[in-house]
Design a protein around this motif. Structure first.
Motif, short mmCIF file in Angstrom:
data_model
loop_
_atom_site.label_atom_id
_atom_site.label_comp_id
_atom_site.label_asym_id
_atom_site.label_seq_id
_atom_site.Cartn_x
_atom_site.Cartn_y
_atom_site.Cartn_z
N PHE A 75 56.45 41.44 60.92
CA PHE A 75 56.63 41.80 62.32
C PHE A 75 55.31 42.17 62.97
N CYS A 76 54.21 41.82 62.34
CA CYS A 76 52.96 42.37 62.85
C CYS A 76 51.80 41.57 62.30
N VAL A 77 50.74 41.40 63.08
CA VAL A 77 49.56 40.68 62.63
C VAL A 77 48.74 41.49 61.64
N PHE A 78 49.21 42.69 61.26
CA PHE A 78 48.54 43.46 60.22
C PHE A 78 48.95 43.04 58.81
N VAL A 79 50.02 42.28 58.69
CA VAL A 79 50.47 41.86 57.36
C VAL A 79 49.60 40.69 56.91
N PRO A 80 48.83 40.86 55.83
CA PRO A 80 47.81 39.87 55.48
C PRO A 80 48.40 38.59 54.87
N GLU A 81 48.37 37.54 55.67
CA GLU A 81 48.92 36.25 55.25
C GLU A 81 48.22 35.71 54.01
N GLU A 82 46.93 36.04 53.84
CA GLU A 82 46.17 35.56 52.68
C GLU A 82 46.83 35.99 51.37
N ILE A 83 47.32 37.22 51.34
CA ILE A 83 47.92 37.76 50.12
C ILE A 83 49.23 37.02 49.82
N VAL A 84 50.00 36.76 50.87
CA VAL A 84 51.27 36.03 50.70
C VAL A 84 50.99 34.63 50.15
N ARG A 85 50.00 33.97 50.71
CA ARG A 85 49.68 32.60 50.28
C ARG A 85 49.09 32.58 48.87
N GLY A 179 44.41 50.54 49.72
CA GLY A 179 45.47 50.85 48.75
C GLY A 179 46.79 50.19 49.12
N GLU A 180 47.11 50.19 50.40
CA GLU A 180 48.35 49.57 50.86
C GLU A 180 48.33 48.05 50.64
N VAL A 181 47.16 47.44 50.90
CA VAL A 181 47.03 46.00 50.71
C VAL A 181 47.16 45.67 49.22
N GLU A 182 46.56 46.50 48.38
CA GLU A 182 46.64 46.26 46.93
C GLU A 182 48.08 46.45 46.43
N ASP A 183 48.77 47.46 46.94
CA ASP A 183 50.18 47.65 46.57
C ASP A 183 51.02 46.45 46.97
N PHE A 184 50.74 45.94 48.16
CA PHE A 184 51.47 44.78 48.68
C PHE A 184 51.24 43.58 47.76
N LEU A 187 53.24 44.02 44.62
CA LEU A 187 54.66 43.79 44.89
C LEU A 187 54.96 42.29 44.94
N LEU A 188 54.09 41.55 45.61
CA LEU A 188 54.29 40.10 45.72
C LEU A 188 54.15 39.43 44.36
N GLU A 189 53.21 39.94 43.54
CA GLU A 189 53.04 39.38 42.19
C GLU A 189 54.32 39.56 41.39
N ARG A 190 54.93 40.74 41.51
CA ARG A 190 56.17 40.98 40.76
C ARG A 190 57.31 40.14 41.32
N LEU A 191 57.33 39.97 42.66
CA LEU A 191 58.40 39.18 43.28
C LEU A 191 58.34 37.72 42.88
N GLY A 193 56.23 36.41 40.36
CA GLY A 193 55.79 36.12 38.99
C GLY A 193 54.43 35.44 38.94
N ASN A 194 53.78 35.31 40.09
CA ASN A 194 52.45 34.67 40.14
C ASN A 194 51.36 35.72 40.29
N LYS A 195 50.37 35.64 39.44
CA LYS A 195 49.24 36.56 39.48
C LYS A 195 48.25 36.10 40.56
N ILE A 196 47.73 37.03 41.33
CA ILE A 196 46.67 36.67 42.29
C ILE A 196 45.35 36.63 41.54
N THR A 197 44.63 35.52 41.69
CA THR A 197 43.32 35.40 41.04
C THR A 197 42.26 35.22 42.12
N ALA A 198 41.00 35.35 41.70
CA ALA A 198 39.90 35.13 42.65
C ALA A 198 39.99 33.73 43.23
N GLU A 199 40.50 32.78 42.42
CA GLU A 199 40.60 31.40 42.90
C GLU A 199 41.71 31.26 43.96
#
Lengths: 423, 423
Positions: A75-85, A179-184, A187-191, A193-199
């Protein structure tokens, strides 16, 4: 009968109410968009996207989900799309700009509340938004009081994860937000099952920056006189940016820019040279809220920039692409978002400074500050805007309005008088 | 002519407007307070304080300042009084509960804004508040959007230091808030030239705890049936707690409690046994906002507790007194304040849990949730209150109202119907 009926039914939509909603859009769209003079051919793609707003894009989301991908609503442009992708997800904007489900929403929310919040709640309660029903997770934030508290209620109907956006931009706010971005991310990694990597994060950063760059290219072209594209079309593109496929959207914006750059070389515009140029600033205008821009551009002026979350605030400032380590990338993402000049911050002088700069860069004749009804952050900050613009001798019109049409006549009168006063 | 005229003039008050304001209070006070049945003798002190609201107390503040002390104005129970006292300062609540200066305030603020904020701004702009004019520093906070953004404007007229209250109560919020409290302490040290030591802070903690303990003792006495004191009187005492001399006030509340405990032993009350008992919860009721309590207690019910910032939220939970080191004391202070169940937090379930507990402890028959007009945090959280109380079969009346008298008749009708419904 639509060929999407089965899909909509399977999403649990209220079919009758949804049919009524879909019937309401085309006449408005026709009036606001299809009657414009000299419209760029490149707008055809965006017309198509609007036409398929609850169709093809929803089908794509279902295919994405069937292939194991997740859809995250925001609901907001503060939610980082990069993390979702970076976890293979798709990020979708859920804010709503049309008066829907108000009676249902008012059963759980106060009557005197910002129409964006009421409408978003109304869409969920009346089950007429296939985006809402396609979400695996909904992400809220603590930007304004209204949204922050409404998310507690929305959580009764769909699980909401709330990110805590800070209220200042000091060192300890940057830490909190990181901290909030890292928590997010966790959460997405657990949802998924994909690990976020530098790549994966690096690729997402480049993709989302690509979208921003295309939108920024479009914005730059609008500095020309005569205006090569209307403010309404530009707003529509920013609205679509929040739910369309990132790569396709980016390519289409670039294609449109090629056409517009040619128009500029030809001295061609959608309004006569000398048309008064305005900048719109204030509360975000969510799809399909085109009320004030439509009135402005049918009253003798053209909008040349939107200092809005559905405008420059969304695509200005890229995330640096040079960090190789995941930690630094994450910090860069967090820092880029905290740079957004939202009125929920105190102080928020950077917004006003940027506005003054924009007036110069875009050779604007004046500014229209639009606050949604009951939007305290922008309605109160209007005073700061007024104070600074007065010092700089920049004409300003302050508006407070909702999604209804009742004040349209009165607004038109005020806007026409303002434009006339610009001389 | 008042014997304080010279003092008021020297503070720069608008004498004519101030005279009008002072004339408005006594008739209201008479109606709401002096017509009550069987009022405790100990209320005489508080009547005296009200009578001297712009007189004796202001004179004391001037004497304090002449002796080199500082006066710190605050708008929220989150501003830690212990820190102010530890540098030898006096902390004064500036929130206002009366419709004053609205026309002036609306020149800088939106019309549709919470009346508490509008009134506080109005008092400053029309120069009729000697407390405002006695402040060496004003402290704001980022609790709600309205106040947060209004402080930016107020800062044009008087320097405002804003403390960032967080929006959640996680570990990183506790860290952020502790940092804010420490910054505030540093600022006060620089302002006064007095260093905070373990000794001065320890003494302040005990003094402010003493005030809390006296107020809590009064609250406990109200658990008795028949009610030994009215809700109006109890609210008034909580309002006075925010600006009166701490030690004198504490002694007077204790003296009142002695009297009330005797009344309880005598089976004596200010309302007949069996009178319906209500708890009031919601947006703070700043002095002299007695509107809803007055209607409730002249409609056949008695208020036995206020789950308000001008009530239990202000004096529940002491700061632990056992820490010897300054660091730990500071942490204890910060933690105590972050424990306040304000609706600006998300989630804020502790408030609802406490409310349910209070209904049992105070043997209440029902709850009245009062949100000030346009107060999003409490107006939206009313839904959470409603949901929980419904499950527990606790009757609830939800009210939204401002400072004007226009809806008084309608409110009375609704409140009477609610009390009648309690059976």
């Amino acid at each position: 009968m639509s060929r999407y009926n089965e899909m909509w039914r399977s999403l649990g939509l209220d079919m009758e109410a949804h049919d009524q909603l879909l019937e309401a859009l085309p006449p408005t769209y026709h009036d606001v968009y299809l009657t414009q003079f000299g419209r760029p051919a490149g707008m055809k793609y965006f017309d198509f996207v609007v036409n398929e707003v609850h169709g093809l894009r929803i089908q794509e989301l279902q295919e994405h989900r069937e292939a194991g991908g997740k859809v995250i609503g925001a609901f907001c442009v503060f939610v980082p799309e990069e993390i979702v992708r970076a976890v293979g997800g798709i990020c979708i904007g859920l804010c709503s700009g049309i008066d829907v489900g108000a009676a249902e929403a008012e059963k759980v929310l106060p009557r005197n509340i910002c129409p964006l919040i009421k409408s978003s709640m109304g869409f969920k309660l009346t089950k007429v938004c296939p985006y809402f029903e396609s979400c695996d997770m909904v992400v809220g934030e603590t930007t304004c009081d209204g949204k922050k508290k409404a998310f507690e209620i929305l959580n009764d109907y769909i699980p909401v994860h709330v990110m805590e956006t800070p209220q200042m931009k000091k060192g300890r706010d940057r830490e909190l937000w990181l901290g909030e971005v890292e928590d997010f991310a966790g959460l997405l990694e657990r949802l998924t099952g994909n690990k976020i990597t530098a790549e994966t994060l690096s690729r997402s950063i480049r993709e989302v920056n690509g979208k921003r760059r295309a939108l920024m290219r479009l914005a730059e072209i609008r500095k020309n006189n005569p205006a090569p594209i209307s403010g309404r079309d530009s707003l529509l593109i920013a609205q679509i940016a929040m739910y369309d496929d990132v790569e396709r959207f980016t390519a289409q914006v670039d294609k449109l820019c090629d056409e517009l750059e040619q128009k500029v070389r030809d001295g061609d515009g959608v309004f006569p040279a000398g048309t008064k140029r305005l900048i719109v600033t204030g509360t975000p205008m969510a799809f399909p809220n085109w009320k004030v821009p439509h009135i402005i551009e049918t009253s003798g002026a053209v909008i040349v920039a939107e200092e809005l979350c559905t405008g420059l605030r969304y695509f200005e400032n890229e995330v640096p692409e040079d960090a190789a380590a995941l930690d630094s990338q994450m910090e860069n993402v967090a820092a880029r978002y905290l740079g957004i000049n939202c009125a929920v911050f105190t102080p928020n002088t950077a917004r006003i400074d940027r506005l003054v700069q924009l007036v110069e860069e875009y050779r604007a004749d004046g500014v229209v500050n639009c606050a949604l009804s009951f939007c305290d952050p922008y309605a109160i900050e209007a005073n700061r805007v007024e104070q600074t613009l007065k010092k700089k001798n920049i004409p300003l019109l302050k508006i407070e309005t909702g999604y209804d049409r009742e004040d349209a006549g009165q607004l038109k009168t005020r806007i026409e008088a303002f434009i006339e006063m610009l001389g």
